[in-house]
Scaffold this motif. Sequence first.
Motif, PDB file in Angstrom:
ATOM      1  N   ALA A 107      45.387  46.254  26.580  1.00 11.14           N
ATOM      2  CA  ALA A 107      46.106  47.522  26.727  1.00 11.14           C
ATOM      3  C   ALA A 107      45.714  48.271  27.992  1.00 11.14           C
ATOM      4  O   ALA A 107      46.504  49.073  28.507  1.00 11.14           O
ATOM      5  N   HIS A 108      44.505  48.030  28.501  1.00  8.63           N
ATOM      6  CA  HIS A 108      43.990  48.805  29.632  1.00  8.63           C
ATOM      7  C   HIS A 108      43.432  47.865  30.694  1.00  8.63           C
ATOM      8  O   HIS A 108      42.871  46.818  30.386  1.00  8.63           O
ATOM      9  N   HIS A 109      43.559  48.292  31.947  1.00  9.13           N
ATOM     10  CA  HIS A 109      43.250  47.439  33.089  1.00  9.13           C
ATOM     11  C   HIS A 109      44.089  46.175  32.966  1.00  9.13           C
ATOM     12  O   HIS A 109      45.283  46.245  33.137  1.00  9.13           O
ATOM     13  N   ASN A 110      43.490  44.990  32.706  1.00  8.48           N
ATOM     14  CA  ASN A 110      44.321  43.785  32.611  1.00  8.48           C
ATOM     15  C   ASN A 110      45.211  43.708  33.846  1.00  8.48           C
ATOM     16  O   ASN A 110      46.419  43.505  33.759  1.00  8.48           O
ATOM     17  N   SER A 111      44.593  43.893  35.027  1.00  2.29           N
ATOM     18  CA  SER A 111      45.356  44.114  36.258  1.00  2.29           C
ATOM     19  C   SER A 111      44.739  43.406  37.453  1.00  2.29           C
ATOM     20  O   SER A 111      43.535  43.131  37.483  1.00  2.29           O
ATOM     21  N   ILE A 112      45.572  43.168  38.441  1.00  2.93           N
ATOM     22  CA  ILE A 112      45.102  42.871  39.785  1.00  2.93           C
ATOM     23  C   ILE A 112      45.487  44.046  40.661  1.00  2.93           C
ATOM     24  O   ILE A 112      46.669  44.378  40.802  1.00  2.93           O
ATOM     25  N   MET A 113      44.469  44.713  41.188  1.00  2.00           N
ATOM     26  CA  MET A 113      44.685  45.881  42.026  1.00  2.00           C
ATOM     27  C   MET A 113      45.064  45.415  43.431  1.00  2.00           C
ATOM     28  O   MET A 113      44.402  44.542  43.996  1.00  2.00           O
ATOM     29  N   THR A 114      46.113  45.997  43.979  1.00  2.00           N
ATOM     30  CA  THR A 114      46.614  45.594  45.299  1.00  2.00           C
ATOM     31  C   THR A 114      46.657  46.832  46.193  1.00  2.00           C
ATOM     32  O   THR A 114      47.666  47.523  46.260  1.00  2.00           O
ATOM     33  N   LYS A 115      45.554  47.118  46.833  1.00  2.79           N
ATOM     34  CA  LYS A 115      45.479  48.312  47.688  1.00  2.79           C
ATOM     35  C   LYS A 115      46.066  47.976  49.053  1.00  2.79           C
ATOM     36  O   LYS A 115      45.452  47.297  49.874  1.00  2.79           O
ATOM     37  N   VAL A 142      35.171  44.540  33.934  1.00  2.00           N
ATOM     38  CA  VAL A 142      34.717  43.462  34.801  1.00  2.00           C
ATOM     39  C   VAL A 142      35.581  43.480  36.055  1.00  2.00           C
ATOM     40  O   VAL A 142      36.792  43.261  35.988  1.00  2.00           O
ATOM     41  N   TRP A 143      34.975  43.762  37.192  1.00  2.00           N
ATOM     42  CA  TRP A 143      35.684  43.868  38.473  1.00  2.00           C
ATOM     43  C   TRP A 143      35.306  42.675  39.341  1.00  2.00           C
ATOM     44  O   TRP A 143      34.139  42.471  39.671  1.00  2.00           O
ATOM     45  N   LEU A 144      36.282  41.860  39.694  1.00  2.00           N
ATOM     46  CA  LEU A 144      36.060  40.691  40.539  1.00  2.00           C
ATOM     47  C   LEU A 144      36.691  40.912  41.905  1.00  2.00           C
ATOM     48  O   LEU A 144      37.899  41.132  42.010  1.00  2.00           O
ATOM     49  N   ALA A 145      35.873  40.863  42.955  1.00  2.00           N
ATOM     50  CA  ALA A 145      36.397  40.961  44.320  1.00  2.00           C
ATOM     51  C   ALA A 145      37.026  39.622  44.703  1.00  2.00           C
ATOM     52  O   ALA A 145      36.432  38.566  44.517  1.00  2.00           O
ATOM     53  N   LEU A 146      38.242  39.676  45.251  1.00  2.00           N
ATOM     54  CA  LEU A 146      38.940  38.472  45.691  1.00  2.00           C
ATOM     55  C   LEU A 146      38.912  38.332  47.210  1.00  2.00           C
ATOM     56  O   LEU A 146      39.514  37.412  47.770  1.00  2.00           O
ATOM     57  N   GLY A 147      38.217  39.249  47.859  1.00  2.28           N
ATOM     58  CA  GLY A 147      38.052  39.243  49.306  1.00  2.28           C
ATOM     59  C   GLY A 147      37.051  40.319  49.668  1.00  2.28           C
ATOM     60  O   GLY A 147      36.381  40.894  48.804  1.00  2.28           O
ATOM     61  N   GLU A 148      36.950  40.625  50.942  1.00  2.91           N
ATOM     62  CA  GLU A 148      36.018  41.651  51.396  1.00  2.91           C
ATOM     63  C   GLU A 148      36.446  43.035  50.881  1.00  2.91           C
ATOM     64  O   GLU A 148      37.627  43.399  50.934  1.00  2.91           O
ATOM     65  N   ASP A 219      44.207  46.460  57.986  1.00  2.80           N
ATOM     66  CA  ASP A 219      45.561  45.930  58.177  1.00  2.80           C
ATOM     67  C   ASP A 219      45.924  44.862  57.148  1.00  2.80           C
ATOM     68  O   ASP A 219      46.963  44.210  57.270  1.00  2.80           O
ATOM     69  N   ARG A 220      45.080  44.678  56.132  1.00  2.43           N
ATOM     70  CA  ARG A 220      45.345  43.669  55.112  1.00  2.43           C
ATOM     71  C   ARG A 220      45.251  44.276  53.714  1.00  2.43           C
ATOM     72  O   ARG A 220      44.409  45.149  53.464  1.00  2.43           O
ATOM     73  N   THR A 221      46.081  43.770  52.814  1.00  3.83           N
ATOM     74  CA  THR A 221      46.021  44.200  51.421  1.00  3.83           C
ATOM     75  C   THR A 221      44.705  43.759  50.800  1.00  3.83           C
ATOM     76  O   THR A 221      44.249  42.634  51.006  1.00  3.83           O
ATOM     77  N   LYS A 222      44.091  44.651  50.057  1.00  2.00           N
ATOM     78  CA  LYS A 222      42.869  44.327  49.315  1.00  2.00           C
ATOM     79  C   LYS A 222      43.244  43.963  47.883  1.00  2.00           C
ATOM     80  O   LYS A 222      43.917  44.731  47.198  1.00  2.00           O
ATOM     81  N   PHE A 223      42.805  42.797  47.437  1.00  7.62           N
ATOM     82  CA  PHE A 223      43.072  42.319  46.088  1.00  7.62           C
ATOM     83  C   PHE A 223      41.783  42.341  45.269  1.00  7.62           C
ATOM     84  O   PHE A 223      40.755  41.810  45.711  1.00  7.62           O
ATOM     85  N   SER A 224      41.857  42.915  44.073  1.00  6.92           N
ATOM     86  CA  SER A 224      40.721  42.941  43.154  1.00  6.92           C
ATOM     87  C   SER A 224      41.251  42.697  41.738  1.00  6.92           C
ATOM     88  O   SER A 224      42.327  43.176  41.382  1.00  6.92           O
ATOM     89  N   PHE A 225      40.499  41.977  40.941  1.00  3.60           N
ATOM     90  CA  PHE A 225      40.892  41.627  39.574  1.00  3.60           C
ATOM     91  C   PHE A 225      40.015  42.426  38.620  1.00  3.60           C
ATOM     92  O   PHE A 225      38.791  42.375  38.706  1.00  3.60           O
ATOM     93  N   VAL A 226      40.629  43.167  37.681  1.00  2.00           N
ATOM     94  CA  VAL A 226      39.832  43.954  36.746  1.00  2.00           C
ATOM     95  C   VAL A 226      40.367  43.800  35.329  1.00  2.00           C
ATOM     96  O   VAL A 226      41.570  43.856  35.099  1.00  2.00           O
ATOM     97  N   TYR A 227      39.440  43.552  34.412  1.00  2.00           N
ATOM     98  CA  TYR A 227      39.814  43.553  32.998  1.00  2.00           C
ATOM     99  C   TYR A 227      38.733  44.261  32.194  1.00  2.00           C
ATOM    100  O   TYR A 227      37.616  44.488  32.685  1.00  2.00           O
TER     101      TYR A 227
END
Length: 252
Positions: A107-115, A142-148, A219-227
């Motif tokens: 119900a909450h988070h369960n997301s990939i954040m795309t800044k 749980v926050w997983l960095a997918l890049g810098e 200049d690049r989208t930041k991707f992070s995975f959070v659940y």
Amino acid sequence: MSTSITLSSSQIDTFRRDGLLYLPRLVDEERCRLIKELAQVHLNYRVEPLEWESEYIGIDNEAYRHTVRRLRQVYDRDIVFRRWMEDPMLRKALQELLGDIPILVLAHHNSIMTKAPHTSTQTRWHQDIRYWHYRDERLLSVWLALGEENARNGVLEFIPGSHRMELSRERFDEKIYFREDTEENRELIEKKVSFPLSAGDVVLFHAKTLHRADFNRSDRTKFSFVYTVRAAGNAPIPATRSSAFREVELPL
């Protein structure tokens, strides 16, 4: 299958004291690359459900209407996402921190954040639990960095120990963001910490730990995975959003 990690007593004490725990180089780069590439496809094709910047900040202008803030409900999007959320690697650690069997909350988070670069907005100081409805506070993310992730592109900042504080309602604004215009709050904000992250780094944080993130100046989208997970004994309150989605038990 991933190898289960065991937290040291020092790490458990750190989480209990600070409400957050940094776990560097936990996930291999190839897996992060696969998740990120799939997320990029979903972002490119605007695969619903999505959250838009205009929706989040309540400002209806063209730039924010066309800027995706996050991919929602990623558990049901693809098995690649689902396998990370169900990975046995963290189950023992999560059980140690929650004191109970972890339950995957959809119900909450369960997301990939795309800044997004330049058109993303800041995330103001808040506690995740503000809109969540459970019987107690045994919830963590749980926050997983997918890049810098760094100060330039909007790395997460935390206020250690804030999950143990009794903060009065007056210290938050009408949208339940932690106010930055009072001396009392500013003194607490000065204690903030952050961890520059690389792909594969994980941060665990309590649902009451105050945190924020700036907008993306790169200049690049930041991707992070959070659940998010809850303790098995911490049931959602009936007839709330927290109870409106199915959940997944993560036994050892």
